[in-house]
Design a protein around this motif. Structure first.
Motif, short mmCIF file in Angstrom:
data_model
loop_
_atom_site.label_atom_id
_atom_site.label_comp_id
_atom_site.label_asym_id
_atom_site.label_seq_id
_atom_site.Cartn_x
_atom_site.Cartn_y
_atom_site.Cartn_z
N ARG A 128 55.07 -6.41 -28.31
CA ARG A 128 56.09 -6.35 -29.36
C ARG A 128 57.32 -7.17 -28.98
O ARG A 128 57.91 -7.83 -29.82
N GLU A 129 57.69 -7.12 -27.70
CA GLU A 129 58.83 -7.92 -27.23
C GLU A 129 58.59 -9.41 -27.51
O GLU A 129 59.45 -10.11 -28.05
N ASN A 130 57.42 -9.89 -27.12
CA ASN A 130 57.12 -11.31 -27.25
C ASN A 130 56.91 -11.73 -28.69
O ASN A 130 57.29 -12.84 -29.08
N THR A 131 56.32 -10.84 -29.50
CA THR A 131 56.15 -11.17 -30.92
C THR A 131 57.50 -11.34 -31.59
O THR A 131 57.73 -12.30 -32.34
N PHE A 132 58.42 -10.42 -31.33
CA PHE A 132 59.74 -10.52 -31.96
C PHE A 132 60.53 -11.68 -31.38
O PHE A 132 61.31 -12.32 -32.09
#
Length: 412
Positions: A128-132
């Motif tokens: 989720r960190e990298n997607t955002f």
């Protein structure tokens, strides 16, 4: 010494702000989203859901690029304007229950996040960190502030009190019956006072927005490596935050709902619970716990009170004293077999504001077999978890206030 700075927000024109401001995309039902998208061409939902224009679900980088396009269209059409000089923004929400939340929207340093001057209490998921992060890099803006909190400060309170006596730049009430106010602070004297006062605060805590702050930090690392002229003042070195004193923070609990009893009969389940809790059957009497380490349970048409047997459980640190952790360690994992609180579809969560009445309803419907209620986490518990470098179980806190997207936008 947190580095909290003013910034040049992109924001709606005064006549459009009430039309643009939107709750988080996930908080709407599908019917609510469609109604707003059909009837309000200015809703910020059009930006974050660009596929609606083409009656198509779009995801991944294709969606991110279309979000950027929709945003640029709003900018080009003069729906959004960019501040001429950096400002702090005093923001106030009075919700339908009459609760008032007042703080300052500003830019917080990713370096303070990295150094743990801005402290966290939740685990984040790398995906989720990298997607955002990828989303932010492509669209070039962030419209959802991270919620930060700190010990009450009399000087900041005095500044805010003076500012809020003047005419607000925005004043609007939503269909959710929350009233929102925004005041610009751009005079040199107050700007310097606010910046200096924040610099004197030793610690700040992330109340809500752990993934947003983590993604902003990752974005800064990427852009720093790509920028040969990096000097530390670039916009990507900061992330937009709504900073409020602890006394304005409201923390509600999340109640737990479980779909089955892990192949146990009702009687077998109660016997296993008895090893750890004193159990009282309250029948149809609505029950909500009144003390820490006490829980309510709704099972098979009846309410129960569960009181932790101190002899059966050992407190070792701040996390072990947290009711959400106690329920996980004594019931959810060992008895009901739920070890992954994030991904096991046998468990779901209900905002504590919905109460045990909601829990009763979904258990009576047959969708869930049992529900548990608890008291909310206190600000002191949250801070102690952060101080000890620990993380709470998922869905331990439902925190207010919740800001609207699209009222202030931070560009990189």
């Amino acid at each position: 010494m947190p580095n909290i700075v003013p910034f040049r927000a992109v924001r709606p024109t005064r006549d459009k702000v009430s039309l643009i401001a939107a709750r988080s995309y996930q908080s709407y039902t599908q019917a609510e989203r469609e109604a707003r998208l059909d009837n309000n061409p200015f809703s910020f939902l059009h930006i974050v859901n660009p596929g609606y224009k083409y009656h198509k679900e779009i995801s991944g980088q294709e969606r991110f690029k279309l979000v950027k396009n929709r945003y640029q269209e709003f900018r080009e059409d003069g729906i959004f304007i960019k501040e001429e000089k950096p400002c702090y923004y005093v923001y106030r929400i009075i919700n339908r229950d009459g609760e008032m939340f007042t703080g300052i929207i500003a830019a917080a340093s990713v370096e303070d996040y990295e150094k743990n001057t801005i402290k966290r209490h939740e685990d984040t998921i790398a995906y989720r960190e990298n997607t955002f992060k990828d989303y932010l890099k492509i669209v070039g803006f962030n419209a959802e502030p991270v919620l930060l909190t700190h010990a009450d400060d009399s000087i900041l309170s005095e500044i805010i009190a003076k500012v809020t006596k003047t005419r607000a730049e925005y004043e609007f009430t939503t269909t959710f019956r929350d009233t929102h106010y925004l005041w610009k602070v751009n005079d040199a004297d107050n700007v310097e006072k606010i910046k200096a006062q924040y610099a004197g605060i030793s610690k700040m805590y992330i109340a809500d927005g752990h993934h947003r702050s983590a993604s902003s930090y990752l974005l800064a690392q990427d852009l720093k490596e790509q920028n040969k002229k990096h000097n530390g003042t670039e916009a990507y070195n900061y992330f937009m935050s709504f900073i409020i004193p602890e006394s304005d923070l409201r923390i509600h609990e999340f109640n737990r709902l479980v779909r089955d009893l892990n192949n146990l009969s009702k009687e077998e389940f109660l016997i296993q619970l008895d090893a750890v809790f004193r159990i009282e059957n309250r029948g149809l009497e609505y029950h909500k716990p009144k003390e820490k380490h006490h829980f309510s349970m709704y099972l098979d048409g009846e309410f129960y009170s569960l009181h932790l047997r101190k002899s059966a459980y050992k407190f070792t640190d701040a996390l072990s004293k947290l009711d959400a952790q106690i329920l996980y360690a004594t019931v959810l994992e060992p008895i009901l077999g739920i070890s992954d609180l994030r991904n096991d579809n046998r468990i779901d969560y209900s905002e504590g504001k919905n109460g045990m009445t909601y829990v009763k309803g979904v258990v009576d419907s047959g969708e869930f077999k049992v529900g548990f209620g608890m008291l909310p986490v206190s600000v002191e518990e949250m801070k102690q978890i952060s101080e000890e470098g620990l993380t709470m179980p998922p869905k331990s806190t439902y925190i207010q206030p919740k800001l609207r997207s699209g009222v202030t936008i931070y560009e990189f």
